[in-house]
Every structure is written in C-alpha cells, then in structure tokens.
Design a protein around this motif. Structure first.
Motif, PDB file in Angstrom:
ATOM      1  N   LEU A  41      36.929  42.649  43.901  1.00 48.71           N
ATOM      2  CA  LEU A  41      38.192  41.925  44.114  1.00 48.71           C
ATOM      3  C   LEU A  41      38.492  41.004  42.937  1.00 48.71           C
ATOM      4  O   LEU A  41      39.634  40.929  42.468  1.00 48.71           O
ATOM      5  CB  LEU A  41      38.126  41.128  45.417  1.00 48.71           C
ATOM      6  CG  LEU A  41      38.075  41.941  46.710  1.00 48.71           C
ATOM      7  CD1 LEU A  41      37.829  41.021  47.905  1.00 48.71           C
ATOM      8  CD2 LEU A  41      39.332  42.756  46.907  1.00 48.71           C
ATOM      9  N   LEU A  42      37.473  40.311  42.451  1.00 50.20           N
ATOM     10  CA  LEU A  42      37.669  39.403  41.310  1.00 50.20           C
ATOM     11  C   LEU A  42      37.994  40.179  40.035  1.00 50.20           C
ATOM     12  O   LEU A  42      38.809  39.728  39.225  1.00 50.20           O
ATOM     13  CB  LEU A  42      36.444  38.521  41.108  1.00 50.20           C
ATOM     14  CG  LEU A  42      36.233  37.441  42.158  1.00 50.20           C
ATOM     15  CD1 LEU A  42      34.876  36.779  41.992  1.00 50.20           C
ATOM     16  CD2 LEU A  42      37.347  36.405  42.111  1.00 50.20           C
ATOM     17  N   ASN A  43      37.383  41.348  39.859  1.00 53.89           N
ATOM     18  CA  ASN A  43      37.674  42.150  38.668  1.00 53.89           C
ATOM     19  C   ASN A  43      39.105  42.659  38.671  1.00 53.89           C
ATOM     20  O   ASN A  43      39.751  42.711  37.620  1.00 53.89           O
ATOM     21  CB  ASN A  43      36.689  43.317  38.545  1.00 53.89           C
ATOM     22  CG  ASN A  43      35.377  42.885  37.942  1.00 53.89           C
ATOM     23  OD1 ASN A  43      35.336  41.989  37.110  1.00 53.89           O
ATOM     24  ND2 ASN A  43      34.307  43.512  38.365  1.00 53.89           N
ATOM     25  N   ILE A  44      39.607  43.061  39.834  1.00 61.73           N
ATOM     26  CA  ILE A  44      41.009  43.494  39.910  1.00 61.73           C
ATOM     27  C   ILE A  44      41.919  42.333  39.499  1.00 61.73           C
ATOM     28  O   ILE A  44      42.877  42.523  38.748  1.00 61.73           O
ATOM     29  CB  ILE A  44      41.356  43.993  41.328  1.00 61.73           C
ATOM     30  CG1 ILE A  44      40.591  45.280  41.642  1.00 61.73           C
ATOM     31  CG2 ILE A  44      42.859  44.230  41.461  1.00 61.73           C
ATOM     32  CD1 ILE A  44      40.673  45.701  43.099  1.00 61.73           C
ATOM     33  N   ALA A  45      41.612  41.133  39.980  1.00 61.89           N
ATOM     34  CA  ALA A  45      42.399  39.950  39.601  1.00 61.89           C
ATOM     35  C   ALA A  45      42.265  39.670  38.105  1.00 61.89           C
ATOM     36  O   ALA A  45      43.257  39.376  37.431  1.00 61.89           O
ATOM     37  CB  ALA A  45      41.956  38.740  40.412  1.00 61.89           C
ATOM     38  N   ASN A  74      40.831  31.140  41.490  1.00 62.33           N
ATOM     39  CA  ASN A  74      41.719  30.118  40.913  1.00 62.33           C
ATOM     40  C   ASN A  74      41.475  29.946  39.420  1.00 62.33           C
ATOM     41  O   ASN A  74      42.422  29.747  38.653  1.00 62.33           O
ATOM     42  CB  ASN A  74      41.556  28.795  41.654  1.00 62.33           C
ATOM     43  CG  ASN A  74      42.146  28.839  43.044  1.00 62.33           C
ATOM     44  OD1 ASN A  74      43.027  29.636  43.337  1.00 62.33           O
ATOM     45  ND2 ASN A  74      41.644  27.993  43.927  1.00 62.33           N
ATOM     46  N   LEU A  75      40.224  30.027  38.995  1.00 64.95           N
ATOM     47  CA  LEU A  75      39.905  29.932  37.567  1.00 64.95           C
ATOM     48  C   LEU A  75      40.518  31.101  36.792  1.00 64.95           C
ATOM     49  O   LEU A  75      41.066  30.919  35.706  1.00 64.95           O
ATOM     50  CB  LEU A  75      38.395  29.894  37.353  1.00 64.95           C
ATOM     51  CG  LEU A  75      37.914  29.829  35.911  1.00 64.95           C
ATOM     52  CD1 LEU A  75      38.429  28.569  35.220  1.00 64.95           C
ATOM     53  CD2 LEU A  75      36.401  29.898  35.846  1.00 64.95           C
ATOM     54  N   ILE A  76      40.469  32.296  37.364  1.00 70.47           N
ATOM     55  CA  ILE A  76      41.087  33.461  36.730  1.00 70.47           C
ATOM     56  C   ILE A  76      42.585  33.229  36.559  1.00 70.47           C
ATOM     57  O   ILE A  76      43.152  33.505  35.498  1.00 70.47           O
ATOM     58  CB  ILE A  76      40.809  34.743  37.546  1.00 70.47           C
ATOM     59  CG1 ILE A  76      39.340  35.138  37.416  1.00 70.47           C
ATOM     60  CG2 ILE A  76      41.716  35.894  37.108  1.00 70.47           C
ATOM     61  CD1 ILE A  76      38.894  36.235  38.375  1.00 70.47           C
ATOM     62  N   VAL A  77      43.235  32.702  37.583  1.00 70.77           N
ATOM     63  CA  VAL A  77      44.676  32.429  37.509  1.00 70.77           C
ATOM     64  C   VAL A  77      44.967  31.419  36.397  1.00 70.77           C
ATOM     65  O   VAL A  77      45.869  31.625  35.579  1.00 70.77           O
ATOM     66  CB  VAL A  77      45.219  31.929  38.868  1.00 70.77           C
ATOM     67  CG1 VAL A  77      46.647  31.436  38.741  1.00 70.77           C
ATOM     68  CG2 VAL A  77      45.120  33.023  39.923  1.00 70.77           C
ATOM     69  N   VAL A  78      44.208  30.350  36.343  1.00 68.89           N
ATOM     70  CA  VAL A  78      44.409  29.320  35.319  1.00 68.89           C
ATOM     71  C   VAL A  78      44.212  29.912  33.924  1.00 68.89           C
ATOM     72  O   VAL A  78      45.011  29.652  33.013  1.00 68.89           O
ATOM     73  CB  VAL A  78      43.473  28.114  35.555  1.00 68.89           C
ATOM     74  CG1 VAL A  78      43.441  27.181  34.366  1.00 68.89           C
ATOM     75  CG2 VAL A  78      43.881  27.367  36.812  1.00 68.89           C
TER      76      VAL A  78
END
Length: 98
Positions: A41-45, A74-78
């Motif tokens: 899930l995190l890799n897709i993001a 949230n870190l990925i988004v930032v």
C-alpha cells in the motif's frame, strides 16, 4: 501522445489503483481474509498514488490510527508535495521565454 498526457494518464491510473487497493484491503479486513501488505500500500502511494491513498483512507476510515503506517503515508504525501513544488518553482525560474 504528448508527455503531459502520458504523465496525466499515469497519475490517474496509479491513484485509481491506490484507491482500489485501500478499498479492497478494507473489505478483506472486514472479512478477516487475505490482506494487502502495508508495504505494498505504501509503495503504491510512493510511486504516485498518494492522492488516491489519502482519499480512500479518509473515505473508508482505513488505517487512520494505525502507526507507523499513517505517519509513513503522511510523510510520502509531504515529500511528493515538496518535490512537485520544487519542480514547478525550478521550471518557472528557468523559463527563458519573454
């Protein structure tokens, strides 16, 4: 097909994939069945699906309190916002056309 259209198509597809992955994982969690791993899930993001992931996370109330997952998302988004902002700023500052 122009580069902008390719990029827009990719962004749309990866965000749809992220949204559907979160939706499926929530469904499987309710059924106590085979889940999608948090790393997937995190890799897709990470690869561009953060908007779809955040929309699905909010819509389905999925993994909103689970730490460190929520913090990592949230870190990925930032990071993505910073990278896109930097790229836009760089492009605008290096535009030599009158």
């Amino acid at each position: 097909m122009t580069a902008a259209l390719w990029i827009a198509s990719y962004v749309a597809a990866i965000n749809l994939a992220a949204f559907l992955a979160f939706c499926w994982d929530k469904r499987q969690a309710r059924r106590d069945s085979q889940r999608i791993s948090e790393s997937a899930l995190l890799n897709i993001a990470l690869f561009g699906g953060s908007i779809g992931a955040k929309i699905a996370q909010s819509r389905f109330h999925h993994k909103t309190h689970k730490q460190p997952f929520a913090r990592q998302l949230n870190l990925i988004v930032v990071l993505q916002v910073a990278i896109i902002s930097g790229a836009v700023f760089w492009a605008l500052s290096h535009n030599t056309q009158p």
